[in-house]
Write an enzyme that holds these catalytic residues in place. Structure first.
Site, PDB file in Angstrom:
ATOM      1  N   ILE A 142       0.940  -1.030  -0.124  1.00  0.00           N
ATOM      2  CA  ILE A 142      -0.181   0.617  -0.145  1.00  0.00           C
ATOM      3  C   ILE A 142       0.766   1.007  -0.025  1.00  0.00           C
ATOM      4  O   ILE A 142       2.216   1.450   0.516  1.00  0.00           O
ATOM      5  CB  ILE A 142      -0.989   0.053   1.068  1.00  0.00           C
ATOM      6  CG1 ILE A 142      -0.289  -0.228   2.767  1.00  0.00           C
ATOM      7  CG2 ILE A 142      -1.870  -0.782   1.277  1.00  0.00           C
ATOM      8  CD1 ILE A 142      -1.606   0.030   2.892  1.00  0.00           C
ATOM      9  N   ASP A 143       0.541   2.589  -0.360  1.00  0.00           N
ATOM     10  CA  ASP A 143       1.675   3.547  -0.844  1.00  0.00           C
ATOM     11  C   ASP A 143       1.723   4.003   0.604  1.00  0.00           C
ATOM     12  O   ASP A 143       0.328   3.775   1.875  1.00  0.00           O
ATOM     13  CB  ASP A 143       0.428   4.727  -1.487  1.00  0.00           C
ATOM     14  CG  ASP A 143      -0.082   4.565  -2.639  1.00  0.00           C
ATOM     15  OD1 ASP A 143       0.297   3.197  -3.405  1.00  0.00           O
ATOM     16  OD2 ASP A 143      -1.258   4.850  -3.292  1.00  0.00           O
ATOM     17  N   ARG A 144       2.655   4.446   0.780  1.00  0.00           N
ATOM     18  CA  ARG A 144       3.316   5.384   1.899  1.00  0.00           C
ATOM     19  C   ARG A 144       2.525   5.701   2.516  1.00  0.00           C
ATOM     20  O   ARG A 144       2.305   5.939   3.857  1.00  0.00           O
ATOM     21  CB  ARG A 144       4.869   5.638   1.460  1.00  0.00           C
ATOM     22  CG  ARG A 144       5.521   6.930   2.788  1.00  0.00           C
ATOM     23  CD  ARG A 144       6.617   7.006   2.564  1.00  0.00           C
ATOM     24  NE  ARG A 144       7.558   7.396   3.216  1.00  0.00           N
ATOM     25  CZ  ARG A 144       9.055   7.885   3.793  1.00  0.00           C
ATOM     26  NH1 ARG A 144       9.263   8.173   2.367  1.00  0.00           N
ATOM     27  NH2 ARG A 144       9.626   8.715   4.488  1.00  0.00           N
ATOM     28  N   ARG A 244      -6.456   6.713  -5.381  1.00  0.00           N
ATOM     29  CA  ARG A 244      -6.536   7.591  -5.815  1.00  0.00           C
ATOM     30  C   ARG A 244      -7.028   8.605  -7.168  1.00  0.00           C
ATOM     31  O   ARG A 244      -7.398   9.632  -7.252  1.00  0.00           O
ATOM     32  CB  ARG A 244      -4.991   8.195  -5.551  1.00  0.00           C
ATOM     33  CG  ARG A 244      -4.677   7.472  -3.986  1.00  0.00           C
ATOM     34  CD  ARG A 244      -3.444   7.703  -3.163  1.00  0.00           C
ATOM     35  NE  ARG A 244      -2.407   8.511  -3.149  1.00  0.00           N
ATOM     36  CZ  ARG A 244      -1.012   9.086  -2.963  1.00  0.00           C
ATOM     37  NH1 ARG A 244      -1.036   7.962  -2.906  1.00  0.00           N
ATOM     38  NH2 ARG A 244      -0.836   9.557  -3.188  1.00  0.00           N
TER      39      ARG A 244
END
Length: 314
Positions: A142-144, A244
């Protein structure tokens, strides 16, 4: 720059190493060696399995004997700093653990792996904190900036099983996000292909493009405020930055998204508690346990900052 030479290595492949490609196995083992060098020594036959030349797509088998020639590795002379505060936070974030799996509620701001300017990500932290675990790999990413559920496999066979479930869309994920504006009730699904473009300095950004990979995201309204909407989001595919980009495409970017958001909207928000993190959270995951076959459902509570921001809006 300083280089060190690793002498010839003999590796006996066990059941926790099988079914992965030889090139990927070597790349993970020697992270400071350029990819071009790895592929060159495979192509020229210097890397051998059972005393035979192999191709980069060869998949390791139980009982294989892998011989790796001496390799020159770039050595970082600067002492790496291990942030103990983050380590403590991660140890307190464990949601579920058994002999096969480790599942955490990843905080926003901590990367899942090192690189791009940071030495330690989640996987490096846990490998250092759990030195007795001979195998520990990320099941997914998952994204930072995103918080929430992150799965790690403690056995190769578990990793293979969960990757198979991911490919077959048997793992179901639910996200929570706060977006700008009133989300239209008729928009329940976005199916737009996504193309990832790499820029200088290893930065990447994803765009909707006809030549991109098929992507599908489902959106459901949980609550609407005066100028924003709290959503439950179910990604059917798992493309980079998918949620996003699809939210932006709908005209309702996620709050405080520095890459795909709209800064003028964020700047106009009355932000009494001074939150600046991306308001996207991986809330729930459903999967089949790789060993016992049980159906597992794990939920991750929102962190204090996200929860306080929502309470501030009521």
């Amino acid at each position: 720059m300083k280089y060190v030479t690793i002498s010839t290595s003999i590796i006996y492949i066990n059941k926790d190493m099988i079914n992965q490609r030889i090139d990927n196995f070597i790349l993970k083992k020697f992270k400071n060696v350029p990819k071009s060098m790895i592929y060159r020594i495979i192509r020229t036959g210097k890397i051998k399995i059972n005393q035979k030349k192999i191709k980069p797509d060869y998949k390791l088998k139980n009982g294989d004997v892998l011989k790796i020639p001496p390799i020159k590795i770039l050595c970082n002379t600067k002492k790496q700093f291990f942030p103990l505060n983050n380590a403590k936070i991660l140890m307190n974030s464990i949601l579920y653990e058994d002999n096969d799996l480790l599942i955490i509620n990843k905080p926003s701001g901590i990367a899942v792996h090192g690189g791009s300017g940071c030495n330690f990500g989640v996987i490096e932290y846990f490998r250092k904190l759990r030195p007795l675990n001979t195998f520990l790999e990320l099941v997914h990413r998952i994204d930072r900036e995103t918080s929430g559920i992150l799965m790690l496999a403690k056995k190769r066979i578990s990793l293979v099983s969960l990757h198979k479930q991911l490919r077959e869309n048997k793992i179901k994920k639910e996200y929570t996000a706060l977006v700008h504006g009133l989300w239209p009730r008729h928009i329940k699904k976005i199916s737009e292909p996504l193309l990832k473009i790499q820029f200088k300095y290893n930065q990447k950004k994803v765009f909707i493009h006809k030549n991109g990979k098929p992507s599908e995201t489902y959106f459901y309204i949980k609550k609407q405020f005066s100028t924003s909407t709290l959503l439950s989001i179910f990604p059917k595919t798992g493309r980079t930055h998918q949620i996003r980009v699809h939210a932006l495409h709908a005209g309702h970017p996620i709050f405080f998204d520095q890459r795909y958001g709209q800064s003028h909207l964020d700047a106009n928000i009355k932000n009494n508690i001074h939150i600046a993190r991306l308001l996207l959270h991986s809330y729930k995951i459903n999967f089949i346990h790789p060993k016992n076959g049980n159906k597992i459902c794990i939920t991750a509570p929102l962190d204090v900052s996200f929860k306080n921001y929502l309470n501030n809006m009521i």
